[in-house]
Every structure is written in structure tokens, then in C-alpha cells.
Design a protein around this motif. Structure first.
Motif, PDB file in Angstrom:
ATOM      1  N   LEU A   1       0.855  -1.194   0.000  1.00 30.65           N
ATOM      2  CA  LEU A   1       0.000   0.000   0.000  1.00 30.65           C
ATOM      3  C   LEU A   1       0.888   1.241   0.000  1.00 30.65           C
ATOM      4  CD1 LEU A   1      -2.634  -1.121   2.641  1.00 30.65           C
ATOM      5  CD2 LEU A   1      -3.169  -0.422   0.290  1.00 30.65           C
ATOM      6  N   LYS A   2       0.519   2.200  -0.854  1.00 32.87           N
ATOM      7  CA  LYS A   2       1.345   3.417  -0.957  1.00 32.87           C
ATOM      8  C   LYS A   2       1.432   4.169   0.364  1.00 32.87           C
ATOM      9  CE  LYS A   2       0.760   4.156  -5.892  1.00 32.87           C
ATOM     10  NZ  LYS A   2       0.331   5.071  -6.961  1.00 32.87           N
ATOM     11  N   VAL A   3       0.320   4.276   1.065  1.00 34.12           N
ATOM     12  CA  VAL A   3       0.345   5.040   2.320  1.00 34.12           C
ATOM     13  C   VAL A   3       1.249   4.366   3.362  1.00 34.12           C
ATOM     14  CG1 VAL A   3      -1.825   6.319   2.116  1.00 34.12           C
ATOM     15  CG2 VAL A   3      -1.856   3.991   3.041  1.00 34.12           C
ATOM     16  N   GLU A   4       1.260   3.025   3.367  1.00 27.08           N
ATOM     17  CA  GLU A   4       2.099   2.309   4.340  1.00 27.08           C
ATOM     18  C   GLU A   4       3.572   2.464   3.985  1.00 27.08           C
ATOM     19  OE1 GLU A   4       1.165   1.249   7.114  1.00 27.08           O
ATOM     20  OE2 GLU A   4      -1.009   1.150   6.867  1.00 27.08           O
ATOM     21  N   ALA A   5       3.888   2.358   2.697  1.00 32.33           N
ATOM     22  CA  ALA A   5       5.293   2.496   2.277  1.00 32.33           C
ATOM     23  C   ALA A   5       5.787   3.917   2.532  1.00 32.33           C
ATOM     24  CB  ALA A   5       5.435   2.139   0.795  1.00 32.33           C
ATOM     25  N   THR A   6       4.928   4.915   2.274  1.00 32.95           N
ATOM     26  CA  THR A   6       5.341   6.308   2.518  1.00 32.95           C
ATOM     27  C   THR A   6       5.532   6.557   4.007  1.00 32.95           C
ATOM     28  OG1 THR A   6       4.277   7.115   0.508  1.00 32.95           O
ATOM     29  CG2 THR A   6       4.683   8.742   2.220  1.00 32.95           C
ATOM     30  N   LYS A   7       4.604   6.044   4.806  1.00 32.55           N
ATOM     31  CA  LYS A   7       4.722   6.203   6.262  1.00 32.55           C
ATOM     32  C   LYS A   7       6.060   5.611   6.750  1.00 32.55           C
ATOM     33  CE  LYS A   7       2.313   4.386  10.396  1.00 32.55           C
ATOM     34  NZ  LYS A   7       2.620   5.333  11.437  1.00 32.55           N
ATOM     35  N   ALA A   8       6.376   4.411   6.264  1.00 35.49           N
ATOM     36  CA  ALA A   8       7.628   3.756   6.674  1.00 35.49           C
ATOM     37  C   ALA A   8       8.841   4.579   6.229  1.00 35.49           C
ATOM     38  CB  ALA A   8       7.696   2.348   6.082  1.00 35.49           C
ATOM     39  N   ARG A   9       8.772   5.133   4.992  1.00 36.29           N
ATOM     40  CA  ARG A   9       9.901   5.932   4.499  1.00 36.29           C
ATOM     41  C   ARG A   9      10.078   7.187   5.357  1.00 36.29           C
ATOM     42  NH1 ARG A   9       9.914   5.087  -0.365  1.00 36.29           N
ATOM     43  NH2 ARG A   9      11.207   3.401   0.377  1.00 36.29           N
ATOM     44  N   LEU A  10       8.986   7.851   5.676  1.00 35.54           N
ATOM     45  CA  LEU A  10       9.073   9.083   6.483  1.00 35.54           C
ATOM     46  C   LEU A  10       9.654   8.762   7.858  1.00 35.54           C
ATOM     47  CD1 LEU A  10       5.701  10.958   5.763  1.00 35.54           C
ATOM     48  CD2 LEU A  10       7.812  10.991   4.462  1.00 35.54           C
TER      49      LEU A  10
ATOM     50  N   THR B   1      13.309   8.060   7.726  1.00 36.80           N
ATOM     51  CA  THR B   1      14.132   9.231   7.366  1.00 36.80           C
ATOM     52  C   THR B   1      14.190  10.213   8.526  1.00 36.80           C
ATOM     53  OG1 THR B   1      13.340   8.993   5.094  1.00 36.80           O
ATOM     54  CG2 THR B   1      14.444  11.066   5.633  1.00 36.80           C
ATOM     55  N   ILE B   2      13.034  10.477   9.107  1.00 32.23           N
ATOM     56  CA  ILE B   2      12.908  11.478  10.174  1.00 32.23           C
ATOM     57  C   ILE B   2      12.300  10.774  11.396  1.00 32.23           C
ATOM     58  CG2 ILE B   2      11.768  13.665  10.823  1.00 32.23           C
ATOM     59  CD1 ILE B   2      13.856  14.036   8.600  1.00 32.23           C
ATOM     60  N   PRO B   3      13.101  10.455  12.393  1.00 31.65           N
ATOM     61  CA  PRO B   3      12.633   9.572  13.475  1.00 31.65           C
ATOM     62  C   PRO B   3      11.463  10.116  14.291  1.00 31.65           C
ATOM     63  CG  PRO B   3      14.794  10.521  13.990  1.00 31.65           C
ATOM     64  CD  PRO B   3      14.510  10.838  12.559  1.00 31.65           C
ATOM     65  N   TYR B   4      11.329  11.438  14.356  1.00 30.67           N
ATOM     66  CA  TYR B   4      10.240  12.010  15.169  1.00 30.67           C
ATOM     67  C   TYR B   4       8.997  12.333  14.335  1.00 30.67           C
ATOM     68  CZ  TYR B   4      12.781  15.940  13.221  1.00 30.67           C
ATOM     69  OH  TYR B   4      13.427  16.759  12.361  1.00 30.67           O
ATOM     70  N   ALA B   5       9.006  11.958  13.047  1.00 28.78           N
ATOM     71  CA  ALA B   5       7.849  12.253  12.191  1.00 28.78           C
ATOM     72  C   ALA B   5       6.607  11.547  12.739  1.00 28.78           C
ATOM     73  CB  ALA B   5       8.119  11.794  10.765  1.00 28.78           C
ATOM     74  N   LYS B   6       5.512  12.275  12.790  1.00 31.05           N
ATOM     75  CA  LYS B   6       4.232  11.697  13.221  1.00 31.05           C
ATOM     76  C   LYS B   6       3.363  11.554  11.974  1.00 31.05           C
ATOM     77  CE  LYS B   6       5.025  12.137  17.799  1.00 31.05           C
ATOM     78  NZ  LYS B   6       6.495  11.948  17.601  1.00 31.05           N
ATOM     79  N   VAL B   7       3.091  10.310  11.615  1.00 27.36           N
ATOM     80  CA  VAL B   7       2.397  10.036  10.357  1.00 27.36           C
ATOM     81  C   VAL B   7       1.265   9.053  10.599  1.00 27.36           C
ATOM     82  CG1 VAL B   7       2.702   9.282   7.953  1.00 27.36           C
ATOM     83  CG2 VAL B   7       4.660  10.201   9.208  1.00 27.36           C
ATOM     84  N   GLU B   8       0.104   9.342  10.020  1.00 20.56           N
ATOM     85  CA  GLU B   8      -0.978   8.360  10.034  1.00 20.56           C
ATOM     86  C   GLU B   8      -1.374   8.041   8.600  1.00 20.56           C
ATOM     87  OE1 GLU B   8      -4.347   8.350  12.756  1.00 20.56           O
ATOM     88  OE2 GLU B   8      -3.263   9.851  13.948  1.00 20.56           O
ATOM     89  N   ALA B   9      -1.545   6.756   8.334  1.00 17.24           N
ATOM     90  CA  ALA B   9      -1.832   6.299   6.974  1.00 17.24           C
ATOM     91  C   ALA B   9      -3.259   5.789   6.883  1.00 17.24           C
ATOM     92  CB  ALA B   9      -0.853   5.186   6.600  1.00 17.24           C
ATOM     93  N   PHE B  10      -3.976   6.208   5.866  1.00 19.34           N
ATOM     94  CA  PHE B  10      -5.353   5.757   5.642  1.00 19.34           C
ATOM     95  C   PHE B  10      -5.457   5.178   4.235  1.00 19.34           C
ATOM     96  CE2 PHE B  10      -5.374   9.186   8.710  1.00 19.34           C
ATOM     97  CZ  PHE B  10      -6.112   8.643   9.754  1.00 19.34           C
ATOM     98  N   ALA B  11      -5.597   3.865   4.165  1.00 20.20           N
ATOM     99  CA  ALA B  11      -5.710   3.206   2.867  1.00 20.20           C
ATOM    100  C   ALA B  11      -7.173   3.205   2.458  1.00 20.20           C
ATOM    101  CB  ALA B  11      -5.170   1.786   2.955  1.00 20.20           C
ATOM    102  N   CYS B  12      -7.601   4.285   1.865  1.00 19.79           N
ATOM    103  CA  CYS B  12      -9.009   4.397   1.471  1.00 19.79           C
ATOM    104  C   CYS B  12      -9.156   5.390   0.329  1.00 19.79           C
ATOM    105  CB  CYS B  12      -9.854   4.857   2.664  1.00 19.79           C
ATOM    106  SG  CYS B  12      -9.336   6.453   3.307  1.00 19.79           S
ATOM    107  N   ARG B  13     -10.299   5.324  -0.318  1.00 13.90           N
ATOM    108  CA  ARG B  13     -10.613   6.252  -1.401  1.00 13.90           C
ATOM    109  C   ARG B  13     -11.140   7.549  -0.781  1.00 13.90           C
ATOM    110  NH1 ARG B  13     -11.236   5.521  -6.884  1.00 13.90           N
ATOM    111  NH2 ARG B  13     -10.994   3.268  -6.767  1.00 13.90           N
ATOM    112  N   VAL B  14     -10.677   8.665  -1.263  1.00 10.57           N
ATOM    113  CA  VAL B  14     -11.127   9.950  -0.722  1.00 10.57           C
ATOM    114  C   VAL B  14     -12.405  10.380  -1.436  1.00 10.57           C
ATOM    115  CG1 VAL B  14     -10.542  12.374  -0.355  1.00 10.57           C
ATOM    116  CG2 VAL B  14      -8.763  10.615  -0.137  1.00 10.57           C
ATOM    117  N   THR B  15     -13.454  10.533  -0.661  1.00  3.15           N
ATOM    118  CA  THR B  15     -14.756  10.952  -1.183  1.00  3.15           C
ATOM    119  C   THR B  15     -15.215  12.165  -0.382  1.00  3.15           C
ATOM    120  OG1 THR B  15     -15.892   9.572   0.427  1.00  3.15           O
ATOM    121  CG2 THR B  15     -15.396   8.546  -1.708  1.00  3.15           C
ATOM    122  N   PRO B  16     -16.225  12.886  -0.863  1.00  5.59           N
ATOM    123  CA  PRO B  16     -16.756  13.995  -0.056  1.00  5.59           C
ATOM    124  C   PRO B  16     -17.204  13.521   1.330  1.00  5.59           C
ATOM    125  CG  PRO B  16     -17.600  14.129  -2.288  1.00  5.59           C
ATOM    126  CD  PRO B  16     -16.865  12.824  -2.188  1.00  5.59           C
ATOM    127  N   GLU B  17     -17.743  12.293   1.411  1.00  2.00           N
ATOM    128  CA  GLU B  17     -18.205  11.753   2.699  1.00  2.00           C
ATOM    129  C   GLU B  17     -17.017  11.542   3.640  1.00  2.00           C
ATOM    130  OE1 GLU B  17     -19.105  10.339  -0.366  1.00  2.00           O
ATOM    131  OE2 GLU B  17     -20.923  11.574  -0.309  1.00  2.00           O
TER     132      GLU B  17
END
Lengths: 211, 65
Positions: free
Chosen positions: A79-88, A91-107
Motif C-alpha cells: 500500500l502506498k500510504v504504508e510504504a510512505t509512512k515507513a519511508r518518512l 528518514t525522520i525519526p520524530y515524524a508523526k504520520v498516520e496512513a489511511f488506505a481508502c478512497r477519498v470521497t466527499p463523505e
């Protein structure tokens, strides 16, 4: 943040102005899409010391992403969000990242995403999602959004515009289309400009400096 | 006379924004539009009547990311 974390942070951010880093640390940013734009923007904002990043993307990494998106051959299928979260986080040990594997809709924006941050970065790939985000934020002016349109081909930076209108900042050449190919040098010009506008928005107290 | 993205375009009395955009060849589904600097929501394209001497900016929403 622990004393040790604080020390690492101040060392990593030594080449930034302390007052800027302090300010960036107070903000949360939601990045809608983790492709050519989002995967690169996320790393730029994490490096700059932005306090919290929320990543949204339903997609998994495939071969055709590797020419411009911030992923590696070993990450194919993740999942792209998981791989990006892991990379961040690596790279930056204090980075606070939350990953949401979902489609972005108005709802999703209504019920979840808008409770987490007031600044959004539209980093979608497809035209329909981009139009959806613009329509949504035109009707929700209490949030700010930085959008991108026209970032294809081997573009000319002299054609890139940054347009501010109320709560919306639009960046791109507004003309090139994906049939012209997608190449990291030009995609990253737009990604960098979006990240730059996000940092300036923070520095200006949560609003665009120029209108 | 109207101005759209720095080009001069003939004014037509009673024309709505959506009609003007279509006349100029834009796909109204994929544009962001300002009228004298103010952003117009897509749902209002049919309601906004374009006055003479208006300055309009049209930003095409392009795919790719």
C-alpha cells in the motif's frame, strides 16, 4: 516529545531558522493521494519538521510508479500510504504520520479527514478526483487546499502558475495532459511548489500570504 | 467586451457563465473559474449571468499526478 527526540529534531533542522521549524511543528497537513505528487510532498514536509502528516490513498505500488513516485522496487505491491509512512519514519525519526488506505470521497472528507487538519494538499492523479476536491473545498471555505493541475510532459517552468482564490491555491500549467507522459523532473517542480506553498501558509499563520 | 485569460471575447447579453464557457470550448466539468477575481462554484455556473466588461479566468483541471 522526549528530550532525546527534541535534540535530534533540533540537530536535523539546524539549517532551518528555529522559529520556522517551531512553527511548522505545530501544524498538521493532510495529503490526498500518495503518487507522484503526494509521495514526494510528504517527504518534503516531514523533512521541514511539519508536526503531523495524514496520508490518504487506496492504491498499491506498481512498476509504472517507479519512474516518478518515491518508492523502490522492493515495495511493489505494498500500500502506498504504508510504504510512505515507513519511508518518512525511517528518514525522520520524530515524524508523526498516520496512513489511511481508502478512497477519498466527499463523505470521507466530511466525516473524518476535516476533523484532523485544516490544510489539505490535493495530490490526486485523476481528473475526476481533482474536480471533486475543488468542488468540495469551494463549499468548505474554513479549510485550505493546495491543488495541482497540469504537470505532464517535459514542461516549461515559465508556464507554471500559482493562483490564489479564497481558501484555494492552484498550481500547475493548467494545460498539459498525461498523454504527454509523466516525468519526475516536471512532476516534482509542481510537488515542490505545493510543499513550498504549504510551508508559506504555515508561516503566514494559516492563510495564503498573497491573494 | 469580456476578457478570458487575457483574450478579448465578445459580450452577449443575458449569457450565463456555463453558456460562455461552452461557447469558448471549455468542458465545464473540468474547470475552475474566477469572475472578477471571485471563484465560482461549479453548481453556480448556470446561475451566474455574465456582465459586460467582466474579467474571467479559466483554469483547466488536468489529470496526472
Amino acid at each position: 516529545m522526549s528530550v532525546a527526540e527534541n535534540d535530534v529534531r533540533s540537530q536535523i533542522l539546524r539549517r532551518q531558522r528555529p522559529e520556522d521549524s517551531e512553527l511548522f511543528g505545530q501544524y498538521a497537513v493532510s495529503i490526498l493521494g500518495c503518487g507522484g505528487l503526494g509521495s514526494n510532498i510528504a517527504l518534503m514536509l516531514a523533512r521541514a519538521g511539519v508536526g503531523k502528516l495524514y496520508l490518504y490513498d487506496f492504491d498499491r505500488i506498481e512498476y509504472s510508479n517507479l519512474n516518478r513516485q518515491n518508492y523502490t522496487f522492493k515495495e511493489i505491491g505494498q500500500l502506498k500510504v504504508e510504504a510512505t509512512k515507513a519511508r518518512l519514519e525511517s528518514t525522520i525519526p520524530y515524524a508523526k504520520v498516520e496512513a489511511f488506505a481508502c478512497r477519498v470521497t466527499p463523505e470521507l472528507l466530511d466525516q473524518e479527514a476535516t476533523k484532523r487538519s485544516t490544510l489539505f494538499i490535493e495530490a490526486f492523479d485523476n481528473q475526476e478526483s481533482k474536480a471533486m476536491a475543488l468542488d468540495y473545498f469551494m463549499n468548505h471555505t474554513q479549510y485550505s487546499v493546495i491543488t495541482a493541475s497540469g504537470l505532464s510532459g517535459l514542461g516549461d517552468v515559465r508556464n507554471v502558475q500559482v493562483k490564489y482564490a479564497n481558501n484555494i491555491c492552484m498550481i500547475g500549467d493548467f494545460a498539459s495532459s498525461p498523454e504527454q507522459g509523466l516525468y519526475l523532473p516536471y512532476v516534482s517542480v509542481i510537488a515542490s511548489t505545493q510543499a513550498l506553498e504549504a510551508l508559506k501558509w504555515m508561516k503566514n499563520g494559516g492563510t495564503y500570504a498573497q491573494q | 467586451m469580456l476578457t478570458i485569460n487575457h483574450d478579448k471575447v465578445a459580450y452577449r447579453e443575458g449569457e450565463h457563465l456555463s453558456q460562455l464557457l461552452e461557447r469558448e470550448g471549455y468542458d465545464t466539468t473540468f474547470v475552475a473559474v474566477t469572475v472578477d477575481g471571485a471563484l465560482i462554484a461549479r453548481k453556480d455556473f448556470d446561475n451566474v449571468q455574465v456582465k459586460d466588461e467582466t474579467t474571467i479566468e479559466v483554469f483547466s483541471i488536468m489529470g496526472g499526478g
